[in-house]
Design an enzyme around this catalytic site. Structure first.
Site, short mmCIF file in Angstrom:
data_model
loop_
_atom_site.label_atom_id
_atom_site.label_comp_id
_atom_site.label_asym_id
_atom_site.label_seq_id
_atom_site.Cartn_x
_atom_site.Cartn_y
_atom_site.Cartn_z
N LYS A 2 57.28 50.97 14.40
CA LYS A 2 58.07 49.99 13.67
C LYS A 2 58.65 50.56 12.38
O LYS A 2 59.78 50.28 12.02
CB LYS A 2 57.19 48.78 13.36
CG LYS A 2 57.98 47.69 12.70
CD LYS A 2 57.51 46.34 13.10
CE LYS A 2 58.56 45.32 12.76
NZ LYS A 2 59.73 45.36 13.63
N LYS A 46 67.75 46.36 22.41
CA LYS A 46 66.54 45.57 22.68
C LYS A 46 66.04 45.84 24.09
O LYS A 46 64.86 46.02 24.33
CB LYS A 46 66.80 44.06 22.56
CG LYS A 46 66.82 43.38 21.23
CD LYS A 46 65.58 43.36 20.42
CE LYS A 46 65.36 44.65 19.70
NZ LYS A 46 65.70 44.75 18.33
N GLU A 75 64.57 49.36 24.41
CA GLU A 75 63.32 49.54 23.66
C GLU A 75 62.11 48.99 24.41
O GLU A 75 61.07 49.63 24.44
CB GLU A 75 63.40 48.79 22.31
CG GLU A 75 64.16 49.49 21.24
CD GLU A 75 64.18 48.69 19.94
OE1 GLU A 75 63.86 49.25 18.90
OE2 GLU A 75 64.51 47.48 19.98
N GLU A 81 73.15 45.59 19.87
CA GLU A 81 71.77 45.17 19.63
C GLU A 81 71.11 44.72 20.94
O GLU A 81 69.94 44.99 21.19
CB GLU A 81 71.75 44.06 18.56
CG GLU A 81 70.43 43.34 18.34
CD GLU A 81 69.29 44.23 17.83
OE1 GLU A 81 69.50 45.43 17.55
OE2 GLU A 81 68.16 43.72 17.75
N CYS A 102 52.99 56.66 11.07
CA CYS A 102 51.55 56.67 11.01
C CYS A 102 51.08 55.66 9.96
O CYS A 102 51.84 55.32 9.05
CB CYS A 102 50.94 58.01 10.64
SG CYS A 102 51.48 59.36 11.69
N ASN A 149 49.99 60.49 6.31
CA ASN A 149 51.22 59.90 6.83
C ASN A 149 52.38 60.65 6.18
O ASN A 149 52.48 60.69 4.96
CB ASN A 149 51.26 58.41 6.46
CG ASN A 149 52.64 57.78 6.61
OD1 ASN A 149 52.99 56.88 5.87
ND2 ASN A 149 53.42 58.22 7.57
N GLY A 150 53.22 61.28 7.02
CA GLY A 150 54.35 62.03 6.47
C GLY A 150 54.49 63.35 7.20
O GLY A 150 53.96 63.52 8.31
N TRP A 160 51.73 58.28 14.89
CA TRP A 160 52.97 58.42 15.66
C TRP A 160 53.27 59.91 15.61
O TRP A 160 53.54 60.46 14.54
CB TRP A 160 54.10 57.61 15.04
CG TRP A 160 55.35 57.63 15.86
CD1 TRP A 160 55.64 56.85 16.94
CD2 TRP A 160 56.48 58.49 15.67
NE1 TRP A 160 56.89 57.16 17.43
CE2 TRP A 160 57.43 58.16 16.67
CE3 TRP A 160 56.81 59.48 14.77
CZ2 TRP A 160 58.65 58.80 16.79
CZ3 TRP A 160 58.04 60.13 14.88
CH2 TRP A 160 58.95 59.78 15.88
N HIS A 168 87.85 53.00 28.69
CA HIS A 168 87.92 54.42 28.31
C HIS A 168 86.66 55.19 28.68
O HIS A 168 86.42 56.26 28.15
CB HIS A 168 88.18 54.53 26.80
CG HIS A 168 89.47 53.92 26.39
ND1 HIS A 168 90.69 54.40 26.79
CD2 HIS A 168 89.74 52.81 25.66
CE1 HIS A 168 91.66 53.64 26.30
NE2 HIS A 168 91.10 52.66 25.62
N ARG A 186 52.65 50.87 13.12
CA ARG A 186 53.24 52.09 12.55
C ARG A 186 53.11 53.30 13.48
O ARG A 186 53.52 54.41 13.14
CB ARG A 186 52.56 52.43 11.22
CG ARG A 186 52.72 51.35 10.19
CD ARG A 186 51.94 51.71 8.95
NE ARG A 186 52.57 52.77 8.21
CZ ARG A 186 53.45 52.60 7.24
NH1 ARG A 186 53.81 51.39 6.89
NH2 ARG A 186 53.98 53.62 6.61
C1 G6P Z 1 62.48 51.59 13.88
C2 G6P Z 1 62.17 50.25 14.52
C3 G6P Z 1 63.43 49.40 14.61
C4 G6P Z 1 64.09 49.27 13.24
C5 G6P Z 1 64.36 50.64 12.62
C6 G6P Z 1 64.81 50.53 11.17
O1 G6P Z 1 63.26 52.35 14.75
O2 G6P Z 1 61.59 50.44 15.79
O3 G6P Z 1 63.10 48.12 15.10
O4 G6P Z 1 65.29 48.57 13.37
O5 G6P Z 1 63.16 51.42 12.62
O6 G6P Z 1 63.76 49.99 10.42
P1 G6P Z 1 63.93 49.26 9.03
O7 G6P Z 1 62.53 48.89 8.63
O8 G6P Z 1 64.55 50.24 8.10
O9 G6P Z 1 64.79 48.08 9.26
#
Ligand code: G6P
Length: 607
Positions: free
Chosen positions: A602, A483, A486, A479, A2, A98-99, A74, A502, A27
């Site tokens: 994010k 991606k 996501e 990764e 948030c 937020n929290g 969020w 496996h 956020r």
């Molecule tokens: C969220 C984001 C990711 C990010 C992760 C860790 O899940 O969507 O893109 O890699 O948090 O975030 P940080 O700011 O700790 O790298």
């Protein structure tokens, strides 16, 4: 999670709260809302979904007042709806949060027994109800907030306004970030200085337990013991350019294309090209005497840690344990006495990583962090910060933050290796020189986009994609799968190529796309065998390799993306670019919300 914003001044609050929220939408974007004080009363407008819905409502029924708070959510407790949207309010007080309030159930029962009625399913609603209850008992607003904060357990950043008080905004922080700032006539608070950048560039960050009292042009900060404190003010670096897509369709696309520049900027923090040498911060010598290193992070940053393990173990000869932050601190791991732990985070605010960092600190570890946001909590809590120079990243799916983390970690590995004598200065210079080629090599890769869009068109039609790689290509395969999941919502699995037999091999049927990351390296032949096995079962093999690799496997592969010949040291950084582009163009083809994918945020500031 948030984002919160608040301001108190002499001109209309609502449009500026909206501008602040636009910059905080990364956020969370499940719902938004604002509250102001006008004519001594609280005015509220809230909407489910993105900011644009709130803007529509405010356009039809404007809300007035020169003081206000705003929130972008969020969802944690309660579905995304306008009822659960913040601000939450009574007739006397409105709050954005937020929290997570961990003891909300017991507070709610107590307040219900006192006759207070609740409307939402959120944990946050207990905060205004509790403050209201204290105001009813005769406390003044500032005292009521202080008394309420003592009763809250959990994490919070708060913005609070009061009916009848047009010059009083209160902010408080425990666990979640909060910045404050003033110009001549106005004062602001926000989860991130970026949200305040259009109004003020001079900001201070509240510390744990701090509370701020904001009036037009004046901000006072108190610590947890109610003593007036000064928190250092910073000039925030955010400029307008950062908030624009600069002609790109999405922030993610812009950020992918920024990589040659930000890789160069990050490299410049660790590498002196005239001396041809990587340098480590030299005021931290005692931090580097460790025999084993714990690396901890979440999401994409965790994959940067997995990649770094290959470098640290192979060139610096240091055993490395890499863990997901939400697992690390609950595992009961025995930590070496006086050891060192390294944390990786773009935001520097991810709750799990921050909690793991504090756990390590409390267990006597020295703390190094690789962080993109220089003023973040993690940066402040660390003994040494290894900065990345990615600039602000707005697309929720991380791109440039990841490649710059890799660059910082590669430099750190070289620096450590030279310091420990596990490689010679000459070898160190050779590796650094390889890193120096990255801006040009990545820039070349970004020139011929058609070859990615064609494959992405096909990927957008499938249900499952496998990403496989060996050695340091394995974390990049992970990764790649992350991606794609996501932003395109296509199921994808990343696996170590040697592990395919496996289990994941059972997923392969006629036509299943399997993306192999196979740079020329001593492991190439092993990966080639796995490609044979996948092709024999009908997989559409998409090979990312150099010309030599592609030629060798001609006949087995369905499609290929030719990569420049690259030393295996820099291959993981280079091979990240195509997997980003494939995910991006697949999502564009599917028409998903690339910058704000469903259910994600994010910066995840809740555990
Ligand atoms: C969220 C984001 C990711 C990010 C992760 C860790 O899940 O969507 O893109 O890699 O948090 O975030 P940080 O700011 O700790 O790298």
């Amino acid at each position: 999670m948030c984002g919160i914003v608040g301001l108190v001044g002499e001109t209309a609050a609502a449009p500026r709260l909206i501008e602040g929220l636009r910059r905080l939408e990364y956020r969370g974007y499940d719902s938004t809302g604002v509250a102001t004080i006008f004519d001594k009363q609280i005015a509220i407008c809230r909407a489910a979904g993105k900011l644009i819905n709130l803007e529509g409502l405010i356009e039809k029924s404007p809300i007035y007042g020169n003081i206000g708070i705003g929130h972008t959510r969020w969802a944690t407790h309660g579905v995304p709806s306008s009822i659960n949207a913040h601000p939450h309010a009574t007739e006397s007080v409105a709050v954005v949060h937020n929290g997570i309030i961990e003891n909300f159930s017991s507070l709610k029962s107590m307040l219900e027994s006192e006759g207070h009625k609740f409307c939402s399913d959120t944990d946050s609603e207990v905060i205004p109800k509790l403050i209201h209850h204290l105001l009813e008992q005769g406390h003044e607003p500032i005292e009521a907030v202080a008394a309420a904060l003592k009763k809250l357990k959990g994490a919070f950043a708060l913005g609070i306004i009061f009916a009848g008080y047009e010059n009083l905004l209160i902010g408080a922080r425990r666990g979640s970030p909060l910045a404050v700032g003033s110009n001549e006539k106005e004062s602001f608070l926000a989860s991130d200085a970026f949200a305040m950048a259009p109004f003020t560039r001079t900001v201070s960050y509240l510390e744990e337990g701090d509370c701020a009292v904001l009036r037009p042009g004046i901000t006072e900060i108190f610590d947890g013991k109610n003593r007036t404190v000064n928190r250092i003010s910073h000039e925030s670096e955010h400029d307008e350019e950062m908030a624009n897509k600069s002609g790109y369709q999405h922030f993610m696309e812009k950020e992918i294309h920024e990589q040659p520049r930000v890789i160069r900027d990050t490299l410049n923090s660790y590498y002196n090209s005239s001396g041809g040498k990587v340098f480590l911060p030299n005021n931290s010598e005692d931090l580097f005497d460790f025999d084993q290193l714990y690396i901890t992070a979440c999401g994409t940053s965790f994959y940067a840690g997995l990649t770094a393990r290959y470098w640290m173990e192979s060139i610096a000869r240091i055993p490395v344990i890499v863990d997901i932050a939400s697992e690390f601190r609950y595992r009961g791991s025995p930590l070496n006495k006086n050891g060192t732990a390294l944390f990786i985070s773009q935001s520097g605010e991810t709750a799990d990583t921050l909690a793991a960092l504090n756990f390590a600190k409390n267990h006597g570890q020295k703390i190094i962090s690789v962080v993109n946001v220089a003023e973040s909590t993690m940066a402040r809590e660390s003994d040494l910060v290894l900065p990345t120079r990615a600039g602000i990243e707005i697309g929720v799916a991380s791109t440039k933050a990841f490649t710059t983390q890799l660059v910082a970690l590669a430099c750190f590995s070289i620096g450590l290796a030279m310091r420990r004598g596990s490689i010679s200065e000459k070898d160190g210079a050779r590796l650094a020189n390889l890193l120096e080629q990255l801006p040009v090599l990545t820039s070349d890769l970004l020139k011929n986009i058609n070859r990615f869009t064609q494959i992405a068109d096909e990927l957008s039609e499938v249900k499952t994609v496998l990403y496989l790689g060996r050695g340091s290509s394995y974390p990049i395969a992970l990764e790649g799968a992350l991606k794609l999941k996501e932003i395109s919502y296509i199921h994808a699995e990343g696996y170590a190529a040697g592990e395919m037999k496996h289990g994941p091999i059972a997923l392969i049927e006629e036509g299943t796309p399997v993306i192999f990351l196979a740079p020329s390296s001593p492991l190439f032949d092993k990966t080639a065998s796995n490609i044979q096995e996948a092709a024999a079962r009908g997989a559409r093999v998409i090979l990312l390799s150099d010309q030599k690799g592609i030629n060798e496997l001609d006949g087995l592969i369905y499609k290929s993306i030719e990569m420049p010949e690259a030393d295996e040291f820099i291959a993981p950084i280079l091979y990240t670019i195509p997997i980003q582009l494939l995910a991006y163009y697949t999502a564009v083809c599917k028409g998903t919300d690339v910058d704000q994918p469903r259910n994600l945020a994010k910066s995840v500031t809740v555990e």
